[in-house]
Design a protein around this motif. Structure first.
Motif, PDB file in Angstrom:
ATOM      1  N   THR A  81       0.963  -1.288  -0.037  1.00 28.73           N
ATOM      2  CA  THR A  81      -0.250   0.050  -0.094  1.00 28.73           C
ATOM      3  C   THR A  81       0.943   1.283   0.072  1.00 28.73           C
ATOM      4  O   THR A  81       0.540   2.130  -1.035  1.00 28.73           O
ATOM      5  N   GLN A  82       1.782   1.435   0.976  1.00 29.49           N
ATOM      6  CA  GLN A  82       2.650   2.418   0.981  1.00 29.49           C
ATOM      7  C   GLN A  82       3.567   2.600  -0.454  1.00 29.49           C
ATOM      8  O   GLN A  82       3.937   3.555  -0.992  1.00 29.49           O
ATOM      9  N   LYS A  85       1.388   4.178  -2.858  1.00 24.53           N
ATOM     10  CA  LYS A  85       1.206   5.514  -2.891  1.00 24.53           C
ATOM     11  C   LYS A  85       2.425   6.520  -3.757  1.00 24.53           C
ATOM     12  O   LYS A  85       2.324   7.507  -4.141  1.00 24.53           O
ATOM     13  N   HIS A 149      -4.192  -0.095  -3.797  1.00 19.43           N
ATOM     14  CA  HIS A 149      -4.255   1.334  -4.259  1.00 19.43           C
ATOM     15  C   HIS A 149      -5.357   2.016  -3.971  1.00 19.43           C
ATOM     16  O   HIS A 149      -5.418   3.201  -3.374  1.00 19.43           O
TER      17      HIS A 149
END
Length: 234
Positions: A81-82, A85, A149
């Motif tokens: 997820t990071q 980003k 995302h």
């Protein structure tokens, strides 16, 4: 990352209780059978006739390895997820992920299976299984990355326990296995927890959109209507 406010936020409480209910329902489906609701079809194999070549120790080791796998998978969802980003390109991230997995697993597979003739591909059902496994794995990874995302790791991980109830239903429909009361009770508990987490995430997104909208209206140089009315009165 998720924001936890146990005493003041009902959204956080719904997410925690929903997660606990989802895991509890999945455990009920797996470990509790109860009375039979729908009997198995005569064509389905009996569990007592299935071969059990592994010892009890191998089952314990396999369970521990599966637990470690899903623990690492949860950590990977957070890391991914990071990554999304900073670099929101799902296909490229999935390609690099599969490439690195292939490079790491290739030496391990060669050490585990030293017979080179076993790696020879033949036009049979094994080749179909390999192609299907590669396509399904890549497609599911793309879907997971896309979901991470858009919604984050909690939303994607919440579907993992639900897959147990779906698998139990599919075995009854397509394989003719027996349907037990424990599967129904566990599926109901799991569904309640699933929708509780989904409701909490939807409320959280609406709250974030409202806060961002309020900040955007106050930071664009425009005075709110009530403040302008007070200014005119003074």
């Amino acid at each position: 990352m998720e924001i936890l406010a146990l005493r003041s936020c009902s959204i956080t409480q719904a997410k925690i209780m929903g997660t606990i209910a989802s895991i509890s329902g999945a455990l009920v489906v797996v470990f509790y059978k109860g009375p039979t609701i729908i009997s198995a079809s005569p064509e389905s194999p009996s569990p007592s006739l299935l071969p059990l070549d592994s010892s009890q120790t191998n089952w314990i080791i396999g369970g521990l390895l599966l637990a470690a796998e899903y623990l690492l998978l949860s950590i990977w969802f957070i890391v991914q997820t990071q990554v999304m980003k900073s670099y929101p390109a799902e296909l490229i991230v999935v390609f690099l992920y599969n490439l690195c997995g292939t490079i790491i697993s290739a030496p391990v597979c060669l050490l585990a299976e030293g017979n080179l003739s076993a790696w020879r591909l033949r036009p049979d059902i094994a080749l179909v299984a390999i192609i299907y496994s590669g396509f399904a794995s890549s497609f599911s990874t793309v879907v997971h990355t896309w979901g991470l995302h858009l919604k984050g790791p909690v939303y994607v991980s919440n579907f993992k326990p639900l897959s147990i109830a779906i698998a139990a239903a599919m075995t009854v429909i397509f394989l003719g296995d027996a349907l037990y009361l424990g599967s129904v009770i566990g599926a109901i508990i799991l569904s309640i927890g699933f929708y509780a987490v989904i409701w909490a995430k939807a409320k959280e997104e609406l709250k974030e959109e409202y806060c961002c909208g309020s900040l955007g209206s106050s930071s664009d140089g425009k005075t709110p209507l009530l403040d302008s009315y007070k200014g005119e009165g003074m």
